[in-house]
Motif scaffolding. Structure first.
Motif, PDB file in Angstrom:
ATOM      1  N   PRO A 217      -5.022   0.711  -0.319  1.00 50.81           N
ATOM      2  CA  PRO A 217      -5.345  -0.505  -1.071  1.00 50.81           C
ATOM      3  C   PRO A 217      -4.939  -0.430  -2.537  1.00 50.81           C
ATOM      4  N   GLY A 218      -4.681   0.780  -3.030  1.00 46.42           N
ATOM      5  CA  GLY A 218      -4.295   0.936  -4.422  1.00 46.42           C
ATOM      6  C   GLY A 218      -2.796   0.933  -4.647  1.00 46.42           C
ATOM      7  N   ALA A 219      -2.028   0.778  -3.576  1.00 46.32           N
ATOM      8  CA  ALA A 219      -0.565   0.776  -3.710  1.00 46.32           C
ATOM      9  C   ALA A 219      -0.088  -0.638  -4.019  1.00 46.32           C
ATOM     10  N   GLY A 220       0.355  -0.866  -5.251  1.00 44.24           N
ATOM     11  CA  GLY A 220       0.788  -2.206  -5.651  1.00 44.24           C
ATOM     12  C   GLY A 220      -0.385  -3.130  -5.905  1.00 44.24           C
ATOM     13  N   LYS A 221      -0.089  -4.400  -6.148  1.00 45.90           N
ATOM     14  CA  LYS A 221      -1.133  -5.362  -6.478  1.00 45.90           C
ATOM     15  C   LYS A 221      -2.053  -5.671  -5.302  1.00 45.90           C
ATOM     16  N   ASP A 222      -1.477  -5.685  -4.085  1.00 49.16           N
ATOM     17  CA  ASP A 222      -2.248  -6.081  -2.909  1.00 49.16           C
ATOM     18  C   ASP A 222      -2.388  -4.965  -1.884  1.00 49.16           C
ATOM     19  N   GLY A 223      -2.105  -3.729  -2.279  1.00 48.39           N
ATOM     20  CA  GLY A 223      -2.121  -2.638  -1.330  1.00 48.39           C
ATOM     21  C   GLY A 223      -0.810  -2.572  -0.568  1.00 48.39           C
ATOM     22  N   GLY A 224      -0.563  -1.464   0.094  1.00 50.13           N
ATOM     23  CA  GLY A 224       0.683  -1.313   0.838  1.00 50.13           C
ATOM     24  C   GLY A 224       0.654  -0.106   1.739  1.00 50.13           C
ATOM     25  N   LEU A 225       1.731   0.082   2.483  1.00 44.88           N
ATOM     26  CA  LEU A 225       1.868   1.210   3.388  1.00 44.88           C
ATOM     27  C   LEU A 225       2.503   2.381   2.645  1.00 44.88           C
ATOM     28  N   VAL A 226       1.887   3.549   2.774  1.00 45.77           N
ATOM     29  CA  VAL A 226       2.352   4.747   2.084  1.00 45.77           C
ATOM     30  C   VAL A 226       2.745   5.789   3.127  1.00 45.77           C
ATOM     31  N   LEU A 227       3.904   6.411   2.929  1.00 48.88           N
ATOM     32  CA  LEU A 227       4.403   7.400   3.875  1.00 48.88           C
ATOM     33  C   LEU A 227       3.494   8.618   3.902  1.00 48.88           C
ATOM     34  N   VAL A 228       3.066   9.000   5.108  1.00 50.76           N
ATOM     35  CA  VAL A 228       2.249  10.196   5.315  1.00 50.76           C
ATOM     36  C   VAL A 228       3.119  11.363   5.763  1.00 50.76           C
ATOM     37  N   ARG A 229       4.012  11.115   6.721  1.00 55.23           N
ATOM     38  CA  ARG A 229       4.906  12.160   7.221  1.00 55.23           C
ATOM     39  C   ARG A 229       6.112  11.501   7.886  1.00 55.23           C
ATOM     40  N   TYR A 230       7.225  12.236   7.872  1.00 54.73           N
ATOM     41  CA  TYR A 230       8.482  11.696   8.401  1.00 54.73           C
ATOM     42  C   TYR A 230       9.112  12.673   9.375  1.00 54.73           C
ATOM     43  N   ASN A 231       9.546  12.145  10.526  1.00 53.15           N
ATOM     44  CA  ASN A 231      10.345  12.900  11.490  1.00 53.15           C
ATOM     45  C   ASN A 231       9.646  14.198  11.914  1.00 53.15           C
ATOM     46  N   VAL A 232       8.354  14.112  12.156  1.00 53.32           N
ATOM     47  CA  VAL A 232       7.572  15.284  12.543  1.00 53.32           C
ATOM     48  C   VAL A 232       7.759  15.547  14.032  1.00 53.32           C
TER      49      VAL A 232
END
Length: 256
Positions: A217-232
């Motif tokens: 919820p703190g990513a950008g003005k309205d919240g957003g999706l944040v990368l946790v892990r890639y190609n695991v």
């Protein structure tokens, strides 16, 4: 109070190894111009190893390693993606009555006249297209009858609008293809052409690997999706019945 606009968690999964991946490797190893695949790319099934990879992914989620389990599963309509989603669900990755929703916007990148050609085949049969691709780069090059990465991104932006509208605050899994995973990263993370191509150059997206986002919820003005892990690849690496593979899809020329 801000209304959630995105899933609480989003997993991106590349389908398991397909019979096309196996045929592609054989064609390149023997220097053939064409990959020995009969019928349509959309109908290419998983290989036996691909089934094992999808089962391993489901068991990994069933034992709690996936940071939850999806309550929405969206899949490319291609057989290899739908089979991966079904085997994942049936192995415990999601509730057994969970519906798998096919969405044509998640389909594989279309290659047009380059369908079924190896890298050597493109140079021999379509030398003009090989030169156009060299000049334009894979992000913008659109073979006749096919798509560029930009074309794929255009339809995926529409897909993400649907996800935002219908699946806010849900736990969503998308099962699709290597280029789709990369193009979704480009959209979600607002990457540049250079950034996403550098990620692509660093290595193929492995079959049944996990790319995961969590809503912040703190990513950008309205919240957003944040990368946790890639190609695991842990779901497959840790399962004795499976083996990790990461070759490009059957009808995709390798990098370069």
């Amino acid at each position: 109070m801000t209304t959630a606009r995105w899933p609480s968690r989003l997993w991106l999964v590349r389908h398991g190894q397909s019979a096309g991946n196996v045929a592609r490797d054989l064609a390149h190893a023997s220097g053939e111009h064409r990959i020995a695949i009969e019928g349509r790319d959309v109908d290419v099934p998983l290989s036996r190893l691909g089934y094992a990879q999808a089962d391993a992914l489901g068991r990994w989620f069933a034992r709690g390693a996936g940071n939850g389990r999806p309550d929405v599963i969206l899949a490319s309509p291609y057989v290899r993606a739908r089979e991966t989603a079904r085997r994942f669900r049936d192995a415990g990755g999601a509730d057994p009555d969970e519906t798998i929703c096919a969405d044509e916007r998640l389909r594989e990148k279309e290659f047009g006249i380059l369908d079924g050609l190896t890298t050597a085949g493109i140079r021999a049969v379509q030398p003009e297209q090989a030169e156009f691709r060299r000049l334009l780069g894979k992000f913008y090059h659109r073979p006749p009858g096919g798509e560029s990465w930009c074309d794929v991104i255009f339809r995926l932006r529409s897909l993400m609008d649907t996800v935002s509208l219908h699946y806010a605050a849900r736990e969503v899994m998308i099962v699709a293809h290597q280029v789709v995973v990369l193009c979704l990263r480009y959209i979600i993370e607002n990457l540049s052409e250079e950034e996403i191509l550098a990620i692509d150059k660093s290595g193929d997206v492995a079959n049944c690997s996990i790319t995961e986002y969590a809503h912040d919820p703190g990513a950008g003005k309205d919240g957003g999706l944040v990368l946790v892990r890639y190609n695991v690849t842990a779901p497959v690496d840790e399962d004795p019945a499976a083996e990790t593979t990461s070759a490009p899809d059957a009808l995709v020329a390798p990098r370069g």
